[in-house]
Motif scaffolding. Structure first.
Motif, PDB file in Angstrom:
ATOM      1  N   VAL A 171       0.848  -1.193   0.000  1.00 51.57           N
ATOM      2  CA  VAL A 171       0.000   0.000   0.000  1.00 51.57           C
ATOM      3  C   VAL A 171       0.883   1.242   0.000  1.00 51.57           C
ATOM      4  N   ALA A 172       1.940   1.217   0.812  1.00 49.55           N
ATOM      5  CA  ALA A 172       2.864   2.353   0.881  1.00 49.55           C
ATOM      6  C   ALA A 172       3.492   2.638  -0.480  1.00 49.55           C
ATOM      7  N   LEU A 173       3.735   1.583  -1.247  1.00 48.59           N
ATOM      8  CA  LEU A 173       4.339   1.721  -2.572  1.00 48.59           C
ATOM      9  C   LEU A 173       3.296   1.963  -3.666  1.00 48.59           C
ATOM     10  N   GLU A 174       2.028   2.023  -3.251  1.00 49.48           N
ATOM     11  CA  GLU A 174       0.896   2.213  -4.163  1.00 49.48           C
ATOM     12  C   GLU A 174       0.805   1.104  -5.201  1.00 49.48           C
ATOM     13  N   LYS A 175       1.167  -0.107  -4.763  1.00 48.91           N
ATOM     14  CA  LYS A 175       0.953  -1.285  -5.598  1.00 48.91           C
ATOM     15  C   LYS A 175      -0.545  -1.608  -5.603  1.00 48.91           C
ATOM     16  N   GLN A 176      -1.057  -2.079  -6.746  1.00 47.61           N
ATOM     17  CA  GLN A 176      -2.476  -2.385  -6.831  1.00 47.61           C
ATOM     18  C   GLN A 176      -2.852  -3.439  -5.785  1.00 47.61           C
ATOM     19  N   SER A 177      -3.857  -3.133  -4.983  1.00 44.46           N
ATOM     20  CA  SER A 177      -4.244  -4.008  -3.875  1.00 44.46           C
ATOM     21  C   SER A 177      -5.750  -4.218  -3.853  1.00 44.46           C
ATOM     22  N   PHE A 178      -6.160  -5.217  -3.088  1.00 48.98           N
ATOM     23  CA  PHE A 178      -7.579  -5.593  -3.017  1.00 48.98           C
ATOM     24  C   PHE A 178      -7.944  -5.843  -1.562  1.00 48.98           C
ATOM     25  N   LEU A 179      -9.061  -5.268  -1.135  1.00 47.26           N
ATOM     26  CA  LEU A 179      -9.554  -5.469   0.229  1.00 47.26           C
ATOM     27  C   LEU A 179     -10.979  -5.999   0.200  1.00 47.26           C
ATOM     28  N   THR A 180     -11.307  -6.772   1.218  1.00 46.39           N
ATOM     29  CA  THR A 180     -12.687  -7.188   1.445  1.00 46.39           C
ATOM     30  C   THR A 180     -13.153  -6.576   2.753  1.00 46.39           C
ATOM     31  N   ILE A 181     -14.324  -5.963   2.738  1.00 51.77           N
ATOM     32  CA  ILE A 181     -14.937  -5.406   3.944  1.00 51.77           C
ATOM     33  C   ILE A 181     -16.134  -6.281   4.268  1.00 51.77           C
ATOM     34  N   ALA A 182     -16.056  -7.013   5.374  1.00 49.98           N
ATOM     35  CA  ALA A 182     -17.094  -7.983   5.714  1.00 49.98           C
ATOM     36  C   ALA A 182     -17.898  -7.540   6.925  1.00 49.98           C
ATOM     37  N   SER A 183     -19.193  -7.815   6.888  1.00 54.13           N
ATOM     38  CA  SER A 183     -20.087  -7.478   7.996  1.00 54.13           C
ATOM     39  C   SER A 183     -21.317  -8.372   7.926  1.00 54.13           C
ATOM     40  N   THR A 184     -22.018  -8.509   9.053  1.00 50.14           N
ATOM     41  CA  THR A 184     -23.308  -9.211   9.019  1.00 50.14           C
ATOM     42  C   THR A 184     -24.342  -8.353   8.292  1.00 50.14           C
ATOM     43  N   ASN A 185     -24.083  -7.060   8.235  1.00 47.64           N
ATOM     44  CA  ASN A 185     -24.954  -6.101   7.564  1.00 47.64           C
ATOM     45  C   ASN A 185     -24.246  -5.626   6.300  1.00 47.64           C
ATOM     46  N   LEU A 186     -24.707  -6.085   5.153  1.00 47.45           N
ATOM     47  CA  LEU A 186     -24.034  -5.757   3.894  1.00 47.45           C
ATOM     48  C   LEU A 186     -24.037  -4.247   3.630  1.00 47.45           C
ATOM     49  N   SER A 187     -25.072  -3.542   4.113  1.00 44.96           N
ATOM     50  CA  SER A 187     -25.126  -2.086   3.949  1.00 44.96           C
ATOM     51  C   SER A 187     -23.998  -1.409   4.718  1.00 44.96           C
ATOM     52  N   THR A 188     -23.705  -1.917   5.915  1.00 50.50           N
ATOM     53  CA  THR A 188     -22.598  -1.375   6.710  1.00 50.50           C
ATOM     54  C   THR A 188     -21.276  -1.586   5.988  1.00 50.50           C
ATOM     55  N   ALA A 189     -21.084  -2.797   5.466  1.00 52.77           N
ATOM     56  CA  ALA A 189     -19.847  -3.105   4.746  1.00 52.77           C
ATOM     57  C   ALA A 189     -19.694  -2.211   3.518  1.00 52.77           C
ATOM     58  N   ALA A 190     -20.781  -2.036   2.775  1.00 54.53           N
ATOM     59  CA  ALA A 190     -20.732  -1.231   1.554  1.00 54.53           C
ATOM     60  C   ALA A 190     -20.468   0.237   1.868  1.00 54.53           C
ATOM     61  N   SER A 191     -21.061   0.742   2.960  1.00 56.40           N
ATOM     62  CA  SER A 191     -20.883   2.154   3.301  1.00 56.40           C
ATOM     63  C   SER A 191     -19.440   2.465   3.662  1.00 56.40           C
ATOM     64  N   PHE A 192     -18.740   1.485   4.266  1.00 54.87           N
ATOM     65  CA  PHE A 192     -17.336   1.714   4.615  1.00 54.87           C
ATOM     66  C   PHE A 192     -16.401   1.395   3.458  1.00 54.87           C
ATOM     67  N   ALA A 193     -16.757   0.417   2.636  1.00 62.17           N
ATOM     68  CA  ALA A 193     -15.882  -0.013   1.531  1.00 62.17           C
ATOM     69  C   ALA A 193     -15.536   1.141   0.602  1.00 62.17           C
ATOM     70  N   LYS A 194     -16.463   2.086   0.423  1.00 61.92           N
ATOM     71  CA  LYS A 194     -16.189   3.181  -0.518  1.00 61.92           C
ATOM     72  C   LYS A 194     -15.065   4.092  -0.019  1.00 61.92           C
ATOM     73  N   TYR A 195     -14.860   4.130   1.311  1.00 64.73           N
ATOM     74  CA  TYR A 195     -13.785   4.954   1.855  1.00 64.73           C
ATOM     75  C   TYR A 195     -12.424   4.265   1.759  1.00 64.73           C
ATOM     76  N   MET A 196     -12.439   2.951   1.545  1.00 65.50           N
ATOM     77  CA  MET A 196     -11.196   2.199   1.402  1.00 65.50           C
ATOM     78  C   MET A 196     -10.877   1.904  -0.060  1.00 65.50           C
ATOM     79  N   THR A 197     -11.613   2.527  -0.960  1.00 66.47           N
ATOM     80  CA  THR A 197     -11.384   2.369  -2.388  1.00 66.47           C
ATOM     81  C   THR A 197     -10.713   3.628  -2.930  1.00 66.47           C
ATOM     82  N   CYS A 198      -9.624   3.436  -3.626  1.00 64.00           N
ATOM     83  CA  CYS A 198      -8.920   4.584  -4.214  1.00 64.00           C
ATOM     84  C   CYS A 198      -8.224   4.125  -5.484  1.00 64.00           C
ATOM     85  N   ARG A 199      -7.363   4.959  -6.056  1.00 65.01           N
ATOM     86  CA  ARG A 199      -6.748   4.653  -7.342  1.00 65.01           C
ATOM     87  C   ARG A 199      -5.877   3.405  -7.308  1.00 65.01           C
TER      88      ARG A 199
END
Length: 356
Positions: A171-199
């Motif tokens: 991440v520090a080197l800005e290498k392409q990376s992939f994250l999963t945001i998991a929750s029992t509430n898919l809406s909660t996961a989706a609302s946070f996932a957008k903040y962890m998405t970048c170029r």
């Protein structure tokens, strides 16, 4: 009206209310708790967002002063620039939490209790709690999300976890990376996932909180096993068999504790296991490698100067499994080496008879 329908309506309303609150504020405030490499990498990702204010708590006061003055973390990922307009650094954890919409926990599981000392349930009320911790609470043998629910009354639907495959160094080197945001509430996961998405990071929501969280804990144990075998001189062929069997072991354990349909070959499970088992940046693999080369546990811990979550997780999983008796030959082997002081060479020689 069915229970599931009511639950979906409730989750949608919660999501709408959270989005509305953030829109009124005009700025999403995200607290990050922890000063290590993964916490620093998460802060870097968040600085890519245009409408986010980061409220960062670190334990080390010298690091806090350095960040305020020079805008980088002197102890971890020191090349990462930390723009002061987007980041406020705090010495008191309660101050960092104040007014935050999301709270990201990014300290080792063994230190979470001390890091949150003095806080009460009211400090977390109405916030989404995000665990970036890939370990279990020692002694209590609880997942971080369950511990937050038991200790601070945080509802599970207001919690989520960050899973890889992703290393802080890339991440520090800005290498392409992939994250999963998991929750029992898919809406909660989706609302946070957008903040962890970048170029350079893609984040996707998933509804399997326990599956992802347990898999993240166990992959660190497997990485230590891989490191041990590498330190002993085993080659790539054996490690491939070890990792393949480990995926089956993780599947058995997770399916027993939380039976549901899940695709274990997806990135959140297999991908995270692979990168932790093989990467040069994996501290758990490094820890295991040192054990395989003859270091004692104490000597390896002192030389690394970082926490290998798998060390504590091994004992927790073994304790937890007493109630379930799932076949866990790889976890048992690592436990025998780390906690029963058995010879790594002898234990791994015996493990070969349990692999297929």
């Amino acid at each position: 009206m069915g229970t599931e329908v009511l639950k979906r309506i409730k989750n949608k309303i919660l999501g709408i209310e959270a989005e509305h609150m953030m829109a009124i504020e005009g700025l999403t405030k995200i607290a990050v708790i922890g000063g290590g490499s993964w916490a620093t990498a998460i802060v870097k990702i968040l600085t890519e967002q245009s409408h986010v204010q980061i409220r960062w708590w670190l334990r080390n006061k010298a690091d806090i002063q350095h960040i305020r003055q020079f805008h980088h973390n002197p102890s971890y990922l020191s090349d990462v620039h930390l723009p002061p307009k987007k980041i406020k650094v705090y010495e008191q954890v309660a101050e960092a939490l104040k007014g935050s919409h999301f709270v990201i926990l990014a300290v080792p599981a063994a230190f979470i209790r001390d890091s949150l000392a003095g806080l009460q349930a009211r400090h977390f009320h109405g916030k989404v709690i995000v665990s970036a911790i890939k370990g279990m609470i020692p002694q209590e043998n609880l997942l971080v999300t369950d511990w937050m629910a038991a200790t601070y009354g945080v509802p599970l639907e207001q919690t989520c976890v960050i899973a890889g495959p992703c290393h802080a160094e890339e991440v520090a080197l800005e290498k392409q990376s992939f994250l999963t945001i998991a929750s029992t509430n898919l809406s909660t996961a989706a609302s946070f996932a957008k903040y962890m998405t970048c170029r350079f990071v893609a984040a996707r929501p998933l509804g399997d909180l326990y599956g992802v969280e347990y898999a993240a804990v166990m992959k660190n144990i497997v990485a230590m096993a891989c490191g041990i075998t590498h330190g002993l001189g085993y080659g790539d062929n054996f490690q491939a068999v070890l990792v393949a069997n480990a995926m089956q072991e993780i599947g058995r354990f997770v399916s027993t504790l939380d039976p549901r349909e899940r695709e274990l070959t997806s990135s959140a499970y297999l991908g995270d296991l692979l990168v932790t088992s093989y990467s040069q940046f994996s501290r758990n693999r490094l820890f295991g490698n040192m054990i395989g080369r003859g270091y004692s546990v104490k000597a390896a811990q002192l030389e690394m100067k970082m926490i290998a979550e798998g060390y504590y997780a091994t004992r927790s999983i073994m304790e937890l499994n007493k109630a379930y008796a799932v076949s866990l030959p790889i976890t048992q082997a690592v436990h025998a080496i780390l906690y029963a002081d058995q010879s790594p060479a002898a234990v791994m020689e015996d493990l070969k008879n349990h692999l297929a």
